[in-house]
Design an enzyme around this catalytic site. Sequence first.
Site, PDB file in Angstrom:
ATOM      1  CB  SER A   1      -3.441 -46.336 -32.718  1.00  0.00           C
ATOM      2  OG  SER A   1      -2.817 -45.961 -31.508  1.00  0.00           O
TER       3      SER A   1
ATOM      4  CE1 TYR B   1      -6.955 -42.413 -32.029  1.00  0.00           C
ATOM      5  CE2 TYR B   1      -5.693 -43.848 -30.574  1.00  0.00           C
ATOM      6  CZ  TYR B   1      -5.794 -43.100 -31.728  1.00  0.00           C
ATOM      7  OH  TYR B   1      -4.729 -43.048 -32.592  1.00  0.00           O
TER       8      TYR B   1
END
Length: 82
Positions: A33, A46
């Site tokens: 990501s 995350y």
Amino acid sequence: MITNLDSAYHLCQLTYPLLKESGNARSIVFNSSVASLTSIGSGTIYAACKRKLESASHIIGQTISVDGKFNVNGFHPSIRIN
């Protein structure tokens, strides 16, 4: 951590011997990501997991691509907002 990192690692462990034996498959791709590169408001846990996944893809790539027949890649999809 289990969802974003451990699952990808263990799936790679399970599928690599099968991919190698098949003779046709030559790539493993990890989906990271853009959160691993910059703050996008997704949370620190995350972002840390995705950064670790990026590092793991490099290490796994160095480990299993010794014979030159396998590629391990990671990419960082992002959203462009105009």
